[in-house]
Each structure stands twice: as structure tokens, then as C-alpha cells.
Scaffold this active site. Structure first.
Site, PDB file in Angstrom:
ATOM      1  N   ASP A  23      -2.188 -15.160  77.116  1.00 10.03           N
ATOM      2  CA  ASP A  23      -1.239 -14.043  77.029  1.00 10.03           C
ATOM      3  C   ASP A  23       0.179 -14.569  76.863  1.00 10.03           C
ATOM      4  O   ASP A  23       1.013 -14.482  77.773  1.00 10.03           O
ATOM      5  CB  ASP A  23      -1.340 -13.178  78.294  1.00 10.03           C
ATOM      6  CG  ASP A  23      -2.707 -12.536  78.453  1.00 10.03           C
ATOM      7  OD1 ASP A  23      -3.456 -12.472  77.456  1.00 10.03           O
ATOM      8  OD2 ASP A  23      -3.033 -12.094  79.569  1.00 10.03           O
ATOM      9  N   ASP A  81     -10.003  -9.124  74.186  1.00  9.57           N
ATOM     10  CA  ASP A  81      -9.873  -8.163  75.299  1.00  9.57           C
ATOM     11  C   ASP A  81      -9.250  -6.874  74.770  1.00  9.57           C
ATOM     12  O   ASP A  81      -8.079  -6.598  74.978  1.00  9.57           O
ATOM     13  CB  ASP A  81      -8.993  -8.778  76.399  1.00  9.57           C
ATOM     14  CG  ASP A  81      -8.970  -7.923  77.658  1.00  9.57           C
ATOM     15  OD1 ASP A  81      -9.569  -6.829  77.649  1.00  9.57           O
ATOM     16  OD2 ASP A  81      -8.346  -8.356  78.643  1.00  9.57           O
ATOM     17  N   LYS A  83     -10.630  -3.836  75.439  1.00 11.77           N
ATOM     18  CA  LYS A  83     -11.063  -2.729  76.305  1.00 11.77           C
ATOM     19  C   LYS A  83     -11.441  -1.542  75.424  1.00 11.77           C
ATOM     20  O   LYS A  83     -10.990  -0.416  75.603  1.00 11.77           O
ATOM     21  CB  LYS A  83      -9.984  -2.367  77.328  1.00 11.77           C
ATOM     22  CG  LYS A  83      -9.642  -3.558  78.227  1.00 11.77           C
ATOM     23  CD  LYS A  83      -8.648  -3.239  79.301  1.00 11.77           C
ATOM     24  CE  LYS A  83      -8.396  -4.446  80.205  1.00 11.77           C
ATOM     25  NZ  LYS A  83      -7.597  -5.533  79.590  1.00 11.77           N
ATOM     26  N   ILE A  87     -15.587   5.856  69.488  1.00 12.86           N
ATOM     27  CA  ILE A  87     -16.883   6.309  68.996  1.00 12.86           C
ATOM     28  C   ILE A  87     -17.558   5.191  68.186  1.00 12.86           C
ATOM     29  O   ILE A  87     -16.908   4.250  67.730  1.00 12.86           O
ATOM     30  CB  ILE A  87     -16.772   7.585  68.151  1.00 12.86           C
ATOM     31  CG1 ILE A  87     -15.862   7.364  66.933  1.00 12.86           C
ATOM     32  CG2 ILE A  87     -16.263   8.747  68.995  1.00 12.86           C
ATOM     33  CD1 ILE A  87     -15.939   8.480  65.901  1.00 12.86           C
ATOM     34  N   GLY A 199      -4.496 -15.589  90.956  1.00  9.49           N
ATOM     35  CA  GLY A 199      -3.131 -16.114  90.803  1.00  9.49           C
ATOM     36  C   GLY A 199      -2.095 -15.024  90.953  1.00  9.49           C
ATOM     37  O   GLY A 199      -1.949 -14.442  92.033  1.00  9.49           O
TER      38      GLY A 199
END
Ligand code: XMP
Length: 242
Positions: A23, A81, A83, A87, A199
């Protein structure tokens, strides 16, 4: 080789249960090259790498090609990632793009359901084309408001769906041993548990593994450190200690 087998093989070979959340933030001009430098520093410490919107939104799959090529050369499985929460037809196109660009797995939200929702992703996972990891219990402070609701906890309903659909893995917060234990008891031994929240978010590296997680996901504690390689080595050692 299927995502799950590649990840478990690398984990055993490198003796690590660390998934790096790559990130990288800050100036966009240098973001990819900084991400590449971090990858070079940590490559021997990681079982896999997770890409999130920090890189995928500004650069897209074409823009992170250098990172994908690096991971592919080093045989580091790459997780998107997203998430994903849409549909079936949209999920299918997202999956097609991810596979075409060399991504190995995607994180999706089980709340969509199977029928005309996650069915395409489940089929691709079973065919070994794209690994599927389902959100079961998130790690942020507000997670309990939703994932913890209901008599037995909505997260256990999601864990049951992950088992029924035979997903490759689930996400369960590193901040609660008892949640990880219950998720493990629900999904059985075959489905991998990925634990974020280590962390910066307050979770420890060792506890989720002892509670039954297969991998810890760590981002800012490594990425924002002055010595990402040293931090990653530390998480590698903690995550794999017997
Ligand atoms: P940090 O910096 O907190 O980053 O170590 C964690 C990374 O994982 C993502 N994250 C999650 N992803 N379910 C997910 O699928 C979660 O519960 C969760 N918690 C954190 C976060 O966006 C970052 O990339």
C-alpha cells in the site's frame, strides 16, 4: 499450479506466513518505483503480495505491469484486494482482466450471494484460474458493528458460505483469537485464513497464527518503515516460528 498450492509451497519453501500489503502512497510520480524497491527488499520474506487501490486506482492493471512481472519472475503470488461486491457478469469481466494481467487471486465480499453474484468467481477458483478469498471478519474498529451482529455472528454465516462454496481462503481479523478459532472450526482445515490488522491496527503477528490463521497480512508497519526489508524479515520470523 493453483493459487492455493503456489502460495502454500512458497510459504513452506521460504518459511514465512507473511503477505505484504503493498500500500504505497505519497507522490504518484515515484509510487511504482518505490513499490518496486520495497518488493526487492522484502522478496525473500514474503509468501505473497496483496495489491490494493493505492496502486490499482491511479495506475490500473497496465500501470502496475512492472510489479506484476517482478512477482511473476520471483514466483510470488499476487492478490488483488478489490473486496469485489457485484453481479456475476461484472465479476466475470473483472476476473477476466485480472487473469489476463497476471493476478493470481481476488478478495470478494460474500454478501452478494452465489446465484448471479459470486458464481463466476467460484467457478474460476475451482478451475484453478483465479484464487478466491472471501471477507469473513474485517480488522478495523467498526467491524463488530456488522460482522459481529446476529445471534451467532454474521461472520460465522459468511464462514459457512466460504466452506459451502469451497473458496480458497477467508479474511479474518488478527485482532481476535476467538474469532479466528471459531472461523477455523467452521471452515475446516482446507480453506486458508488470512489475517489483516497486524501492527498499525494493533494486532500481533504470532497470535493469529497460533489461533489457526495461515497468513498474516501486513501493510503500513512494513511499507512506512525506514527499513522495510528488516521489518518484513521480523514478521517472517514471527509468523513462522514453531
Ligand atoms: P495495514 O497497513 O493495516 O494494512 O497493515 C492492511 C491491508 O489490508 C487491508 N485490510 C483488509 N483487507 N479485510 C481485507 O480484505 C480486512 O479486514 C482488512 N483490514 C485491512 C487494508 O486495506 C490494507 O491493504
Amino acid at each position: 499450479m493453483k493459487f492455493k498450492d503456489r502460495l502454500l509451497n512458497r510459504s513452506a519453501a521460504k518459511r514465512t506466513r507473511l503477505i505484504l500489503a503493498l500500500d504505497v502512497i505519497g507522490p504518484e510520480r515515484s509510487r511504482i518505483s518505490r513499490a518496486e524497491t520495497i518488493l526487492k527488499d522484502v522478496k525473500e520474506s514474503v509468501a505473497g503480495v496483496k495489491l490494493n487501490f493505492h496502486l490499482l486506482l491511479p495506475f490500473g492493471l497496465n500501470g502496475v505491469k512492472r510489479l506484476i512481472t517482478f512477482c511473476s519472475r520471483e514466483d510470488i503470488p499476487l492478490i488483488a484486494d478489490l473486496k469485489l461486491n457485484d453481479i456475476s457478469s461484472t465479476n466475470k469481466e473483472v476476473a477476466r482482466q485480472l487473469i489476463k494481467h497476471g493476478i493470481d487471486a481476488v478478495i470478494a465480499n460474500p454478501v452478494t450471494g452465489l446465484n448471479d453474484g459470486l458464481d463466476e468467481l467460484v467457478q474460476l477458483s475451482h478451475a484453478g484460474e483465479l484464487g478466491l478469498i472471501l471477507l469473513v471478519y474485517m480488522s478495523h474498529k467498526g467491524a463488530e458493528e456488522i460482522y459481529g451482529t446476529g445471534q451467532k455472528g454474521l461472520y460465522l454465516f459468511f464462514a459457512e458460505r466460504a466452506k459451502e462454496w469451497n473458496a480458497d481462503g477467508v479474511i479474518a481479523s488478527a485482532k481476535s483469537d476467538s474469532i479466528i478459532r471459531k472461523v477455523r472450526a467452521t471452515i475446516g482445515k482446507e480453506i486458508m485464513i488470512f489475517s489483516p490488522g497486524v501492527g498499525v491496527q494493533g494486532g500481533e503477528a504470532r497470535k493469529p497464527i497460533e489461533a489457526g490463521a495461515d497468513f498474516i497480512i501486513v501493510g503500513r508497519s512494513i511499507i512506512n518503515s525506514s527499513e522495510p526489508g528488516v521489518m518484513a524479515e521480523r514478521y517472517k520470523a514471527e509468523s513462522y516460528a514453531k
